[in-house]
Design a protein around this motif. Structure first.
Motif, PDB file in Angstrom:
ATOM      1  N   GLU A  49     -55.658 -34.133 -30.668  1.00 43.36           N
ATOM      2  CA  GLU A  49     -54.129 -34.499 -30.624  1.00 43.36           C
ATOM      3  C   GLU A  49     -53.418 -33.436 -30.211  1.00 43.36           C
ATOM      4  O   GLU A  49     -52.515 -33.744 -29.404  1.00 43.36           O
ATOM      5  CB  GLU A  49     -53.816 -35.078 -31.965  1.00 43.36           C
ATOM      6  CG  GLU A  49     -54.415 -36.381 -32.450  1.00 43.36           C
ATOM      7  CD  GLU A  49     -54.247 -37.440 -31.472  1.00 43.36           C
ATOM      8  OE1 GLU A  49     -52.974 -37.865 -31.022  1.00 43.36           O
ATOM      9  OE2 GLU A  49     -55.207 -38.104 -30.963  1.00 43.36           O
ATOM     10  N   TYR A  50     -53.376 -32.296 -30.553  1.00 40.16           N
ATOM     11  CA  TYR A  50     -52.701 -31.093 -30.281  1.00 40.16           C
ATOM     12  C   TYR A  50     -52.728 -30.759 -28.768  1.00 40.16           C
ATOM     13  O   TYR A  50     -52.011 -30.665 -28.159  1.00 40.16           O
ATOM     14  CB  TYR A  50     -53.238 -29.728 -30.895  1.00 40.16           C
ATOM     15  CG  TYR A  50     -52.172 -28.601 -30.667  1.00 40.16           C
ATOM     16  CD1 TYR A  50     -51.153 -28.400 -31.533  1.00 40.16           C
ATOM     17  CD2 TYR A  50     -52.417 -27.733 -29.677  1.00 40.16           C
ATOM     18  CE1 TYR A  50     -50.179 -27.456 -31.431  1.00 40.16           C
ATOM     19  CE2 TYR A  50     -51.443 -26.840 -29.510  1.00 40.16           C
ATOM     20  CZ  TYR A  50     -50.458 -26.802 -30.367  1.00 40.16           C
ATOM     21  OH  TYR A  50     -49.630 -25.475 -30.219  1.00 40.16           O
ATOM     22  N   LEU A  51     -53.914 -30.897 -28.103  1.00 45.17           N
ATOM     23  CA  LEU A  51     -54.312 -30.852 -26.779  1.00 45.17           C
ATOM     24  C   LEU A  51     -53.753 -31.974 -25.936  1.00 45.17           C
ATOM     25  O   LEU A  51     -53.191 -31.711 -24.891  1.00 45.17           O
ATOM     26  CB  LEU A  51     -55.639 -30.665 -26.748  1.00 45.17           C
ATOM     27  CG  LEU A  51     -56.118 -29.834 -25.366  1.00 45.17           C
ATOM     28  CD1 LEU A  51     -55.575 -28.224 -25.246  1.00 45.17           C
ATOM     29  CD2 LEU A  51     -57.738 -29.561 -25.300  1.00 45.17           C
ATOM     30  N   ILE A  52     -53.835 -33.053 -26.487  1.00 43.69           N
ATOM     31  CA  ILE A  52     -53.114 -34.174 -25.594  1.00 43.69           C
ATOM     32  C   ILE A  52     -51.665 -34.014 -25.527  1.00 43.69           C
ATOM     33  O   ILE A  52     -51.325 -34.213 -24.420  1.00 43.69           O
ATOM     34  CB  ILE A  52     -53.655 -35.705 -26.069  1.00 43.69           C
ATOM     35  CG1 ILE A  52     -53.482 -36.664 -24.785  1.00 43.69           C
ATOM     36  CG2 ILE A  52     -52.843 -36.102 -27.269  1.00 43.69           C
ATOM     37  CD1 ILE A  52     -54.054 -37.907 -25.103  1.00 43.69           C
ATOM     38  N   ASP A  53     -51.277 -33.484 -26.448  1.00 44.78           N
ATOM     39  CA  ASP A  53     -49.718 -33.280 -26.373  1.00 44.78           C
ATOM     40  C   ASP A  53     -49.225 -32.056 -25.231  1.00 44.78           C
ATOM     41  O   ASP A  53     -48.345 -32.259 -24.688  1.00 44.78           O
ATOM     42  CB  ASP A  53     -49.292 -32.901 -27.823  1.00 44.78           C
ATOM     43  CG  ASP A  53     -49.111 -33.812 -28.790  1.00 44.78           C
ATOM     44  OD1 ASP A  53     -49.082 -35.113 -28.413  1.00 44.78           O
ATOM     45  OD2 ASP A  53     -48.958 -33.613 -30.136  1.00 44.78           O
ATOM     46  N   LEU A  54     -50.121 -31.075 -25.257  1.00 41.90           N
ATOM     47  CA  LEU A  54     -50.030 -30.065 -24.502  1.00 41.90           C
ATOM     48  C   LEU A  54     -50.253 -30.720 -22.934  1.00 41.90           C
ATOM     49  O   LEU A  54     -49.365 -30.359 -21.922  1.00 41.90           O
ATOM     50  CB  LEU A  54     -50.910 -29.056 -24.533  1.00 41.90           C
ATOM     51  CG  LEU A  54     -50.554 -27.905 -25.594  1.00 41.90           C
ATOM     52  CD1 LEU A  54     -51.717 -26.735 -25.884  1.00 41.90           C
ATOM     53  CD2 LEU A  54     -49.357 -27.388 -25.328  1.00 41.90           C
ATOM     54  N   ASN A  55     -51.365 -31.464 -23.078  1.00 38.20           N
ATOM     55  CA  ASN A  55     -51.664 -32.171 -21.611  1.00 38.20           C
ATOM     56  C   ASN A  55     -50.495 -33.064 -21.119  1.00 38.20           C
ATOM     57  O   ASN A  55     -50.219 -32.700 -19.952  1.00 38.20           O
ATOM     58  CB  ASN A  55     -53.030 -32.879 -21.785  1.00 38.20           C
ATOM     59  CG  ASN A  55     -53.778 -32.924 -20.477  1.00 38.20           C
ATOM     60  OD1 ASN A  55     -53.550 -32.242 -19.538  1.00 38.20           O
ATOM     61  ND2 ASN A  55     -54.918 -33.805 -20.558  1.00 38.20           N
ATOM     62  N   MET A  56     -49.838 -33.735 -21.857  1.00 40.36           N
ATOM     63  CA  MET A  56     -48.813 -34.442 -21.578  1.00 40.36           C
ATOM     64  C   MET A  56     -47.633 -33.718 -21.165  1.00 40.36           C
ATOM     65  O   MET A  56     -46.937 -33.826 -20.096  1.00 40.36           O
ATOM     66  CB  MET A  56     -48.473 -35.572 -22.686  1.00 40.36           C
ATOM     67  CG  MET A  56     -49.634 -36.612 -22.684  1.00 40.36           C
ATOM     68  SD  MET A  56     -49.093 -37.967 -23.639  1.00 40.36           S
ATOM     69  CE  MET A  56     -48.484 -37.582 -25.137  1.00 40.36           C
ATOM     70  N   GLU A  57     -47.287 -32.902 -22.179  1.00 40.57           N
ATOM     71  CA  GLU A  57     -46.059 -32.104 -22.006  1.00 40.57           C
ATOM     72  C   GLU A  57     -45.890 -31.089 -20.751  1.00 40.57           C
ATOM     73  O   GLU A  57     -45.056 -30.992 -19.878  1.00 40.57           O
ATOM     74  CB  GLU A  57     -45.705 -31.122 -23.212  1.00 40.57           C
ATOM     75  CG  GLU A  57     -44.300 -30.185 -22.940  1.00 40.57           C
ATOM     76  CD  GLU A  57     -44.178 -29.646 -24.383  1.00 40.57           C
ATOM     77  OE1 GLU A  57     -43.295 -28.814 -24.305  1.00 40.57           O
ATOM     78  OE2 GLU A  57     -44.689 -29.729 -25.377  1.00 40.57           O
ATOM     79  N   TYR A  58     -47.181 -30.338 -20.460  1.00 42.48           N
ATOM     80  CA  TYR A  58     -47.140 -29.406 -19.431  1.00 42.48           C
ATOM     81  C   TYR A  58     -47.868 -29.994 -17.953  1.00 42.48           C
ATOM     82  O   TYR A  58     -47.458 -29.415 -16.927  1.00 42.48           O
ATOM     83  CB  TYR A  58     -47.801 -28.021 -19.767  1.00 42.48           C
ATOM     84  CG  TYR A  58     -46.949 -27.459 -20.659  1.00 42.48           C
ATOM     85  CD1 TYR A  58     -45.866 -26.763 -20.348  1.00 42.48           C
ATOM     86  CD2 TYR A  58     -47.362 -27.521 -22.318  1.00 42.48           C
ATOM     87  CE1 TYR A  58     -45.050 -26.011 -21.527  1.00 42.48           C
ATOM     88  CE2 TYR A  58     -46.577 -26.818 -23.145  1.00 42.48           C
ATOM     89  CZ  TYR A  58     -45.505 -26.265 -22.662  1.00 42.48           C
ATOM     90  OH  TYR A  58     -44.747 -25.577 -23.693  1.00 42.48           O
ATOM     91  N   LEU A  59     -48.738 -30.937 -18.116  1.00 44.01           N
ATOM     92  CA  LEU A  59     -49.559 -31.347 -16.873  1.00 44.01           C
ATOM     93  C   LEU A  59     -49.159 -32.940 -16.564  1.00 44.01           C
ATOM     94  O   LEU A  59     -49.954 -33.356 -15.615  1.00 44.01           O
ATOM     95  CB  LEU A  59     -50.954 -31.256 -17.242  1.00 44.01           C
ATOM     96  CG  LEU A  59     -51.482 -29.552 -17.469  1.00 44.01           C
ATOM     97  CD1 LEU A  59     -52.910 -29.412 -17.738  1.00 44.01           C
ATOM     98  CD2 LEU A  59     -50.738 -28.683 -16.285  1.00 44.01           C
ATOM     99  N   ASN A  60     -48.217 -33.527 -17.296  1.00 43.98           N
ATOM    100  CA  ASN A  60     -47.980 -35.119 -17.509  1.00 43.98           C
ATOM    101  C   ASN A  60     -49.478 -35.828 -17.180  1.00 43.98           C
ATOM    102  O   ASN A  60     -49.457 -36.892 -16.412  1.00 43.98           O
ATOM    103  CB  ASN A  60     -47.378 -34.980 -15.830  1.00 43.98           C
ATOM    104  CG  ASN A  60     -45.955 -35.496 -16.133  1.00 43.98           C
ATOM    105  OD1 ASN A  60     -45.591 -35.722 -17.279  1.00 43.98           O
ATOM    106  ND2 ASN A  60     -45.063 -35.537 -15.190  1.00 43.98           N
TER     107      ASN A  60
END
Length: 145
Positions: A49-60
């Motif tokens: 969950e933490y990583l998918i949030d980063l993936n969406m926020e920074y890499l779309n």
């Protein structure tokens, strides 16, 4: 002697990670073999969950992934980076690829370091070279330790 250039941090997960200092020293050896100097590399272990949030926020990207590497260095400066790794994804991938969690974790740790050395994996030929390098360093690590 404790390694200050490569660090492991645990955000929202706890897991047993044997021989941490040995792995950190080997990661420095990987950089040296690839001709890279290191300032600081922070490996941050977290949940999907933490990583998918980063993936969406920074890499779309709205997808699960095992690793995201942030490279902060300029040009030929020593490597400065944060590498986020989902332990949940590493465990699932170990089952999927029929390998041990330890082996899969090492592969992902080396994968992040190899990205920082300039290796890519978007195209088929890049991915092939990345896999070859991962295997090379896994075999070298396992032969030494």
């Amino acid at each position: 002697m404790q390694n200050k250039k490569v660090s492991f941090h645990y955000l929202d997960v706890k897991f047993f990670f044997k021989n941490r200092e040995t792995v950190k020293q080997f990661i420095l050896e990987l950089f040296k073999r690839e001709g890279k100097k290191v300032d600081t590399v922070n490996y941050i272990f977290c949940t999907d969950e933490y990583l998918i949030d980063l993936n969406m926020e920074y890499l779309n990207h709205d997808t699960y992934t095992d690793i995201i590497t942030f490279f902060y260095s300029e040009n030929d400066q020593p490597v400065l980076s944060d590498i986020y790794i989902s332990i949940e994804r590493v465990k699932e991938n170990a089952v999927q690829f029929q390998t041990s969690i330890k082996n899969e974790l090492l592969r992902v740790l080396f994968h992040g370091a190899l990205h920082l050395c300039g290796y890519k994996d978007k195209k088929a030929e890049e991915e092939k070279l990345m896999r070859e390098k991962e295997e090379y360093y896994l075999k070298l690590f396992n032969a030494k330790h």
